[in-house]
Scaffold this motif. Structure first.
Motif, PDB file in Angstrom:
ATOM      1  N   LYS A  45      41.791  32.011  35.426  1.00  9.03           N
ATOM      2  CA  LYS A  45      40.617  32.555  34.408  1.00  9.03           C
ATOM      3  C   LYS A  45      41.242  33.369  33.466  1.00  9.03           C
ATOM      4  O   LYS A  45      40.934  33.221  32.250  1.00  9.03           O
ATOM      5  N   SER A  46      42.348  34.443  33.888  1.00  9.84           N
ATOM      6  CA  SER A  46      42.899  35.305  33.190  1.00  9.84           C
ATOM      7  C   SER A  46      43.814  34.305  32.024  1.00  9.84           C
ATOM      8  O   SER A  46      43.952  34.762  30.625  1.00  9.84           O
ATOM      9  N   THR A  47      44.392  33.250  32.562  1.00  6.64           N
ATOM     10  CA  THR A  47      45.080  32.324  31.685  1.00  6.64           C
ATOM     11  C   THR A  47      44.231  31.849  30.587  1.00  6.64           C
ATOM     12  O   THR A  47      44.625  31.692  29.425  1.00  6.64           O
ATOM     13  N   LEU A 172      36.375  39.977  28.425  1.00  3.40           N
ATOM     14  CA  LEU A 172      36.331  40.876  29.475  1.00  3.40           C
ATOM     15  C   LEU A 172      37.266  40.306  30.721  1.00  3.40           C
ATOM     16  O   LEU A 172      36.487  39.352  31.254  1.00  3.40           O
ATOM     17  N   ASP A 173      38.238  40.993  31.094  1.00  2.65           N
ATOM     18  CA  ASP A 173      38.994  40.440  32.014  1.00  2.65           C
ATOM     19  C   ASP A 173      38.626  41.323  33.424  1.00  2.65           C
ATOM     20  O   ASP A 173      39.354  42.249  33.537  1.00  2.65           O
ATOM     21  N   GLU A 174      37.726  41.046  34.069  1.00  3.93           N
ATOM     22  CA  GLU A 174      37.575  42.058  35.445  1.00  3.93           C
ATOM     23  C   GLU A 174      37.525  43.515  34.996  1.00  3.93           C
ATOM     24  O   GLU A 174      38.001  44.104  35.582  1.00  3.93           O
ATOM     25  N   HIS A 175      36.803  43.537  34.014  1.00 11.37           N
ATOM     26  CA  HIS A 175      36.725  45.026  33.279  1.00 11.37           C
ATOM     27  C   HIS A 175      36.112  46.003  34.156  1.00 11.37           C
ATOM     28  O   HIS A 175      36.325  47.287  33.713  1.00 11.37           O
TER      29      HIS A 175
END
Ligand SMILES: Nc1ncnc2c1ncn2[C@@H]1O[C@H](COP(=O)(O)OP(=O)(O)OP(=O)(O)O)[C@@H](O)[C@H]1O
Ligand SMILES: [Mg+2]
Lengths: 267, 292
Positions: A45-47, A172-175
């Motif tokens: 996901k982050s990638t 938004l990455d697990e913000h």
């Protein structure tokens, strides 16, 4: 508006640590989409967000934004139209600068920065209104250094910074992952409000199934570097947490089985 | 006693400009820049050779400033373009500057005893006696530099510079070219350091190839002392702190000399002072843990 074609990202290619983080992803995000992205740890996901933001180059495939090929555009140039908020509240703000100074930095995005004052009464008034909308009382602390704020307050400001000048894309990455439950609700409400009000196309990674279903118009599940589920509109609205958890576990189990097969454990 | 105070004030001010330069790199940019040990004598060399040959001493200062900015630019270039670590980039420029400074001066030192420095002008044209000429010229110089620097740090560009030192990832995400900002900050910093060198050469009446040794540490000492006393609540206070720190540092050195320390021991003393100052937060923490 955003098109990923055959996107692959392999870390440590050609070494024993070779790791396919994204494998042949084809994905089209439409204007105004608010996509929640779920998936187990290490699913990619982050990638995915990182390659969209241009943090590292692709191994294969291309990325188009508004019909413009941005595959080779460097990160800082994409930054002018991509807003990001990360899990770590320390990442999105300049801690030794005041709240108003941070907001001023955000306002100059896309603009040439010159020898004009970074702040003036007009800007302060504008910032005061924006901060008041957050409902955290920060409009009375504009001269406070950001490092003195709590994680939730910082994350709210980061959200403001990322969207002050409307970005084409918000990542938004697990913000909300580092926040307590009530602050999570607050930041998620703010997120929804800002995104919907401004109509910002948004990709949001979360591990919270409930919010993943509740927020946005589209849901993507990733596993092993692939998109394994892509639900939108009415179908998504009908989704329940239980169903989602089932699918999640199914994907995880499949991965577990695959691993076993690969390791030769099933006979 | 008054004499000690006045001398410390003069030195505190003139070296204070150097301390402001060090403040820009170490505090604003978070960049440990060692170019300073070379750009300080560079400024002195440029100013003194011009003045020695009968040039205008004020123009000489402008050229000192520019030479220093070029030195800082080179360190910035080495760091951002050639991707050499900040520490090493500074050391490389500093080392190269040793040869350049010798070239500029033509010899290991230049004496300005019989040359017309800015203080000769102040005395002859404005009728300001030497002693007051020093302090008034330095006050003017420091006030101008401080106002310009404080103002700059409050502009959009100044914000970008501060964000670059404070959170480079965030800065980049807002479209700030952090490489350019670093290079800009290094140029400004070393420009000020060289300007300080040019003033010091005229103040003490000579330039010497070895006069730059320990400049970084002295500048750092000033910045740290000031920060311990005043803190860094705002930009204006932080630059004032560096200047006050510079004064206190020079005063301590004056006192140490009176106490009978050899001038050659001062670098050791300064270093010890900086080490103590840098480790105080840790000492404070240790005490707190011990008492709880
Ligand atoms: N910079 C990197 N270098 C090497 N491998 C990496 C790098 N970044 C990610 N990976 C690997 O790529 C895979 C996908 O990682 P990614 O961070 O995208 O997962 P994720 O879905 O965001 O997981 P999480 O939910 O834990 O945040 C993982 O196996 C990870 O170890
Ligand atoms: Mg992740």
């Amino acid at each position: 508006m955003l098109k990923l074609k055959n996107v692959s990202k392999i870390f440590n290619k050609g070494t024993v640590n070779e790791n396919v983080a994204l494998s042949n992803i084809n994905l089209e995000i439409y204007d105004g989409d608010f996509v929640s992205i779920i998936g187990s740890n290490g699913a990619g996901k982050s990638t995915l967000l990182n390659v969209i933001a241009g943090v590292f180059p692709l191994d294969e495939g291309s990325i188009e934004l508004d019909d413009q090929d941005i595959t080779r555009l460097p990160e800082y140039e994409r930054a002018s139209f991509i807003g990001r908020v990360f899990q770590d509240p320390l990442m999105g703000t300049a801690p030794s600068m005041t709240i108003e100074e941070n907001l001023s930095l955000a306002l100059c995005r896309n603009k040439k920065r010159g020898l004009k004052w970074g702040l003036n009464d007009k800007l302060r008034k504008e910032f005061r209104v924006k901060l008041a909308e957050l409902g955290l009382g920060l409009e009375n602390r504009m001269n406070t250094k950001v490092k003195l704020l709590s994680g939730g307050q910082r994350q709210a400001i980061t959200l403001l910074i990322a969207t002050m000048v409307k970005p084409k894309l918000l990542l938004l990455d697990e913000h909300t992952a580092a926040l307590d439950p009530s602050t999570v609700r607050l930041i998620n409400d703010l997120t929804e409000e800002i995104v919907l009000q401004k109509g910002i196309t948004t990709l949001m990674i979360t591990h919270n199934m409930e919010y993943a279903i509740k927020m946005g118009n589209r849901l993507i599940m990733m596993d092993g570097g692939k998109v394994v589920l892509d639900i939108r509109g009415a179908d998504k609205a009908l989704l329940t947490v239980d169903e989602l958890v089932d699918m999640f576990e199914c994907a995880a189990r499949k991965k577990f089985d695959d691993d076993r097969i690969m390791l030769g454990l099933t006979s | 006693m008054l004499n000690l105070f006045l001398t410390s004030a003069e030195q505190g001010l003139v070296f204070g400009i150097m301390a402001l330069g060090v403040y820009i790199t170490f505090k604003v940019l978070d960049f440990p820049d060692l170019t300073v040990d070379g750009s300080f004598p560079l400024g002195a060399a440029v100013a003194s050779i011009i003045i020695f040959n009968g040039g205008n001493p004020f123009l000489a200062l402008v050229l000192s400033l520019m030479a220093g900015m070029i030195a800082g630019f080179i360190t910035g270039f080495l760091n951002t373009r050639a991707k050499i670590s900040g520490l090493l980039a500074g050391i490389l420029t500093m080392t190269a500057l040793y040869s350049i400074n010798l070239r500029v001066m033509g010899q290991a030192n230049v004496t300005l005893l019989n040359a017309k420095t800015m203080f000769t002008y102040l005395e002859e044209v404005l009728g300001i006696p030497r002693r007051w000429g020093f302090i008034s010229a330095f006050v003017v110089a420091v006030v101008v530099v401080k106002i310009l620097l404080d103002s700059f740090l409050k502009t959009q560009l100044g914000f970008a510079l501060r964000a670059t030192g404070n959170n480079p990832d965030m800065a980049r995400s807002l479209g700030i070219n952090t490489d350019a900002m670093k290079t800009l900050g290094l140029s400004m910093s070393n420009g000020l350091v060289a300007l300080s060198g040019g003033l010091v050469a005229q103040y003490q009446g000579f330039a010497d190839i070895g006069m730059g040794i320990g400049t970084v540490v002295a500048g750092l000492a000033s910045v740290i002392i000031g920060e311990m006393i005043i803190g860094e609540r705002s930009v204006g206070l932080a630059t004032f702190a560096a200047l006050l720190g510079s004064f206190i540092y020079r005063l301590s050195i004056g006192i140490a000399l009176r106490l009978g320390f050899a001038a050659t021991d001062l670098k050791l003393l300064t270093t010890i002072l900086v080490i103590i100052a840098l480790s105080t937060p840790r000492i404070k923490n240790l005490l707190r843990i011990a008492s709880s």
